[in-house]
Write an enzyme that holds these catalytic residues in place. Structure first.
Site, PDB file in Angstrom:
ATOM      1  N   LYS A   1       0.742  -1.291  -0.042  1.00 28.26           N
ATOM      2  CA  LYS A   1       0.195   0.065  -0.096  1.00 28.26           C
ATOM      3  C   LYS A   1       0.961   1.366  -0.082  1.00 28.26           C
ATOM      4  CE  LYS A   1      -3.154   2.798   2.589  1.00 28.26           C
ATOM      5  NZ  LYS A   1      -3.656   3.132   3.883  1.00 28.26           N
TER       6      LYS A   1
ATOM      7  N   GLY B   1     -11.454   7.487   6.718  1.00 25.30           N
ATOM      8  CA  GLY B   1     -12.530   8.220   7.097  1.00 25.30           C
ATOM      9  C   GLY B   1     -13.767   7.280   7.573  1.00 25.30           C
TER      10      GLY B   1
ATOM     11  N   ASN C   1      -9.078   1.518   9.999  1.00 29.61           N
ATOM     12  CA  ASN C   1      -8.392   1.137  11.330  1.00 29.61           C
ATOM     13  C   ASN C   1      -9.028   1.940  12.376  1.00 29.61           C
ATOM     14  OD1 ASN C   1      -5.676   0.271  12.652  1.00 29.61           O
ATOM     15  ND2 ASN C   1      -5.613   2.277  13.118  1.00 29.61           N
ATOM     16  N   THR C   2      -8.877   3.272  12.425  1.00 28.07           N
ATOM     17  CA  THR C   2      -9.174   3.927  13.746  1.00 28.07           C
ATOM     18  C   THR C   2     -10.903   3.569  13.975  1.00 28.07           C
ATOM     19  OG1 THR C   2      -7.869   5.714  12.868  1.00 28.07           O
ATOM     20  CG2 THR C   2      -9.553   6.254  14.701  1.00 28.07           C
TER      21      THR C   2
END
Length: 330
Positions: free
Chosen positions: A173, A261, A282-283
Site C-alpha cells: 500500500k 474516514g 483502522n481507527t
C-alpha cells in the site's frame, strides 16, 4: 570502531559482519531487513558483508507472510487484487489498538484476510518487546506493508524496498501524505512513486484523493488497486463525496477500495453500495468503545453493502408509490 544502528551509536569489533552484529544483539537475521548507508543488504550477503567505521544501519521488523499465491476463496463473489483472491472485502490496520492481543481478536471478529502493517525500526535496546507477528500470524493473514508517515516519493520507495527485503512481499500500500493537518495524499508524488515501484516489480495499492482524473492517472501509472479516501484519515466522518467515489468506480478497471474516514458500520455499507470493491479502516475499529464488537459490525456491513449493490436498488421517486393495490379495498 563505531557504527550507528537505528539512530543509536554502538562500538563493534573490527571485521564484524552484518550477520554477526545481528546475532550479537540478539536478533534473528531471518526476521529483519537491513539497510546500510541507504543501500539494502540482501539477506544472502549478511555473512559476507563486513561493516566499516562510520556505517549507518537501519534494521526493521520482519513483516512477511500471507496466504500462498493461487489460494481459492470459497465465495462466489471474491475480491481479486493483482491475481490474488481474498474471501473478505474488509481490510483493517494495526495502529491505535491498546495491545496486539486486542488487534488479533479484532482480526478474528472481522473475518479478514488482509491487514496493513507499518515498517518500523526494531527496538535494539529492548529486543524482548512483543512483535506483531507473535500475535497475528503472517501465515494466516496477508500482511500489506504500507508507507504510513511518508511525505515524499523517495521515502515511500525506500520503505517498501525494505519491506520487501524483510518479508518478500510485493503487494504493498502506497501512501504519500501532503501535510500533517489533513493527511491528504500528495497526488503528483503518488503517481510518480506508483510508476517507479511498478517498474521495480511491486504491485501497488495506492491511497488517493477522491478526484477521478488523478485516480485515473494513478491507475495508468500501474496501480493494481485505487484507494480513494472517504474522509480525512482518522476523522470518522464517513463518505463525504459519494458522487466522486461513484465516478471513480465507474471509470476504474482495477479494484476500488475506500481508504480512510469510515466511522461506523453504515459508512462501510454506503461505500460498498456505491460499487466499491472493498473498505480499509483502522481507527473506526481500534478507537471504538468495544473494538471486537465493532470489528464484527464492520464485517456484516461490508457484506450487506456488497449484496445490496449486486441486488440493484429500487429507483428513487419524487412521490409516493403504493405497495398494496387498491382493487378489492374494503
Amino acid at each position: 570502531m563505531k557504527i550507528t544502528i537505528n539512530g543509536e551509536t554502538r562500538e563493534i569489533g573490527a571485521s564484524t559482519s552484518v550477520e554477526g552484529l545481528l546475532r550479537d544483539i540478539g536478533l534473528d537475521p531471518a526476521k529483519v531487513a537491513v539497510e546500510r548507508n541507504l543501500e539494502i543488504v540482501p539477506k544472502s550477503s549478511y555473512l559476507q558483508t563486513h561493516l566499516n567505521d562510520g556505517d549507518k544501519l537501519e534494521v526493521v521488523h520482519f513483516i512477511g507472510g500471507g496466504a500462498p499465491d493461487g489460494s481459492k476463496a470459497e465465495l462466489d463473489d471474491p475480491l481479486v487484487i493483482a491475481g490474488r483472491t481474498f474471501n473478505s472485502r474488509l481490510i483493517i490496520g494495526t495502529g491505535k489498538y491498546a495491545d496486539y492481543e486486542i488487534n488479533r481478536q479484532a482480526c478474528v471478529a472481522a473475518e479478514i484476510d488482509m491487514i496493513t502493517v507499518a515498517v518500523r525500526r526494531v527496538n535494539i535496546l529492548d529486543k524482548d518487546q512483543p512483535m506483531l507477528v507473535d500475535f497475528i500470524d503472517p501465515k494466516k493473514y496477508t500482511y500489506l506493508p504500507n508507507t504510513a508517515g511518508c511525505f515524499t516519493a523517495d521515502d515511500a520507495i525506500r520503505t517498501l524496498r525494505l519491506a520487501r527485503e524483510a518479508g518478500g512481499w510485493d503487494l504493498v500500500k502506497l501512501e504519500i501524505l501532503g501535510e500533517a493537518k489533513t493527511l491528504y495524499p500528495m497526488m503528483p508524488e503518488t503517481i510518480e512513486a506508483t510508476a517507479k515501484l511498478t517498474a521495480d516489480g511491486f504491485k501497488v495499492m495506492a491511497y488517493c484523493s477522491d478526484d477521478p482524473i488523478l485516480c485515473k492517472r494513478v491507475e495508468e501509472a500501474g496501480a493494481v488497486a485505487i484507494m480513494p479516501l472517504g474522509a480525512p484519515i482518522g476523522s470518522g466522518l464517513g463518505i463525504q463525496n459519494p458522487v466522486m467515489i461513484r465516478l471513480i468506480v465507474e471509470q476504474t478497471n482495477v479494484p476500488v477500495i475506500v481508504d480512510a474516514g469510515v466511522g461506523t458500520a453504515s459508512d462501510a455499507a454506503i461505500a460498498m453500495e456505491l460499487g466499491c470493491d472493498g473498505v480499509l479502516m483502522n481507527t473506526a475499529i481500534a478507537e471504538a468503545t468495544d473494538p471486537i464488537g465493532m470489528a464484527k459490525a464492520m464485517m456484516h456491513a461490508v457484506k450487506a453493502g456488497r449484496l445490496s449493490y449486486l441486488s440493484g436498488r429500487m429507483p428513487k421517486k419524487m412521490y409516493a408509490d403504493r405497495s398494496s393495490p387498491l382493487a378489492g379495498l374494503i
